[in-house]
Write a protein that holds these residues in place. Structure first.
Motif, PDB file in Angstrom:
ATOM      1  N   ASP A  96       0.790  -1.224   0.000  1.00 40.76           N
ATOM      2  CA  ASP A  96       0.000   0.000   0.000  1.00 40.76           C
ATOM      3  C   ASP A  96       0.826   1.280   0.000  1.00 40.76           C
ATOM      4  O   ASP A  96       0.274   2.376   0.023  1.00 40.76           O
ATOM      5  CB  ASP A  96      -0.927   0.036   1.218  1.00 40.76           C
ATOM      6  CG  ASP A  96      -0.155  -0.078   2.528  1.00 40.76           C
ATOM      7  OD1 ASP A  96       1.032  -0.469   2.486  1.00 40.76           O
ATOM      8  OD2 ASP A  96      -0.739   0.224   3.590  1.00 40.76           O
ATOM      9  N   ALA A  97       2.165   1.161  -0.022  1.00 36.66           N
ATOM     10  CA  ALA A  97       2.974   2.382   0.047  1.00 36.66           C
ATOM     11  C   ALA A  97       4.415   2.112  -0.349  1.00 36.66           C
ATOM     12  O   ALA A  97       4.915   0.980  -0.259  1.00 36.66           O
ATOM     13  CB  ALA A  97       2.934   2.963   1.458  1.00 36.66           C
ATOM     14  N   GLN A  98       5.073   3.175  -0.812  1.00 32.47           N
ATOM     15  CA  GLN A  98       6.503   3.153  -1.076  1.00 32.47           C
ATOM     16  C   GLN A  98       7.114   4.323  -0.303  1.00 32.47           C
ATOM     17  O   GLN A  98       6.653   5.443  -0.427  1.00 32.47           O
ATOM     18  CB  GLN A  98       6.802   3.297  -2.570  1.00 32.47           C
ATOM     19  CG  GLN A  98       6.267   2.153  -3.410  1.00 32.47           C
ATOM     20  CD  GLN A  98       6.651   2.283  -4.879  1.00 32.47           C
ATOM     21  OE1 GLN A  98       7.438   3.135  -5.249  1.00 32.47           O
ATOM     22  NE2 GLN A  98       6.078   1.422  -5.707  1.00 32.47           N
ATOM     23  N   SER A  99       8.129   4.045   0.501  1.00 23.68           N
ATOM     24  CA  SER A  99       8.707   5.073   1.358  1.00 23.68           C
ATOM     25  C   SER A  99      10.219   5.086   1.211  1.00 23.68           C
ATOM     26  O   SER A  99      10.858   4.042   1.054  1.00 23.68           O
ATOM     27  CB  SER A  99       8.332   4.828   2.823  1.00 23.68           C
ATOM     28  OG  SER A  99       6.932   4.807   2.997  1.00 23.68           O
ATOM     29  N   LEU A 100      10.765   6.295   1.300  1.00 23.34           N
ATOM     30  CA  LEU A 100      12.210   6.472   1.236  1.00 23.34           C
ATOM     31  C   LEU A 100      12.663   7.075   2.566  1.00 23.34           C
ATOM     32  O   LEU A 100      12.156   8.112   2.992  1.00 23.34           O
ATOM     33  CB  LEU A 100      12.588   7.390   0.076  1.00 23.34           C
ATOM     34  CG  LEU A 100      14.070   7.518  -0.270  1.00 23.34           C
ATOM     35  CD1 LEU A 100      14.654   6.154  -0.670  1.00 23.34           C
ATOM     36  CD2 LEU A 100      14.268   8.519  -1.410  1.00 23.34           C
TER      37      LEU A 100
END
Length: 210
Positions: free
Chosen positions: A56-60
């Motif tokens: 549900d998400a892509q985070s850096l």
């Protein structure tokens, strides 16, 4: 995998930054220990990063040192520790302080971190004791404070939003209760302090290095 980003710091706030690199703007989540070492907006910055992909998400996530980034990667392998909690841990303790806690089995310092109960702290000490050996041999840099965070004579009186309100909001976002945040800030607050200075001192008082 995005392992490092070097570019122009467009925006910074406790917990996140926006960095422009090759025409792209990267939104990066950071721990407060990294926030304290950031240059002023408009200057070049280098962050060691970890790219996390979920359904549900892509985070850096970005860190001032490779050691902090590598410790983050070890922390998220611990049962019950996700990226958000790992960032919270590294917001209260930098890599060197955390490693010291593990070496001396300092449960008390860990349970003072928001979101870390006694069982989680004990699990961290047990599981990380075997893993921190993977960090041996890394150079641990001593990063000088930036003028904005050092409280040197070059600082200008803060303008805009009340630094105390910003600092309290930052601690609440980190997981502290409003009453705890307000009390911690009031203990260290002095005239003309920036929000960065207030957060740094409040966290230092709330979470001893061990």
């Amino acid at each position: 995998m995005i392992g490092r980003i070097r570019g122009i710091l467009l925006e910074k706030a406790p917990g996140h930054v926006l960095v422009e690199c090759s025409g792209l703007g990267y939104e990066i989540d950071i721990p407060y220990t990294t926030f304290f070492h950031l240059p002023d907006a408009g200057q070049e910055v280098t962050l060691h990063t970890h790219f996390a992909v979920r359904e549900d998400a892509q985070s850096l996530f970005g860190f001032a040192s490779r050691l902090d980034r590598d410790l983050f990667r070890l922390l998220i392998k611990v049962n019950g520790v996700g990226p958000k909690l790992a960032v919270g841990i590294l917001s209260g303790l930098d890599a060197q302080q955390f490693i010291r806690c593990v070496e001396v089995k300092d449960v008390n310092a860990l349970v003072k971190l928001p979101g870390v109960g006694k069982k989680t702290a004990e699990r961290l000490l047990i599981e990380m004791a075997d893993r921190i050996g993977q960090l041996e041999g890394q150079f641990v840099p001593t990063i000088p404070d930036t003028p904005a965070a050092s409280g040197g004579p070059g600082n200008q009186p803060p303008t805009g939003p009340d630094p105390r309100d910003e600092a309290e909001a930052a601690l609440i976002a980190l997981g502290y209760k409003p009453q705890e945040a307000a009390k911690a800030i009031s203990k260290v607050a002095e005239p003309e302090m920036t929000s960065e200075m207030l957060i740094r001192l409040a966290l230092k008082n709330m979470i001893p290095a061990g």
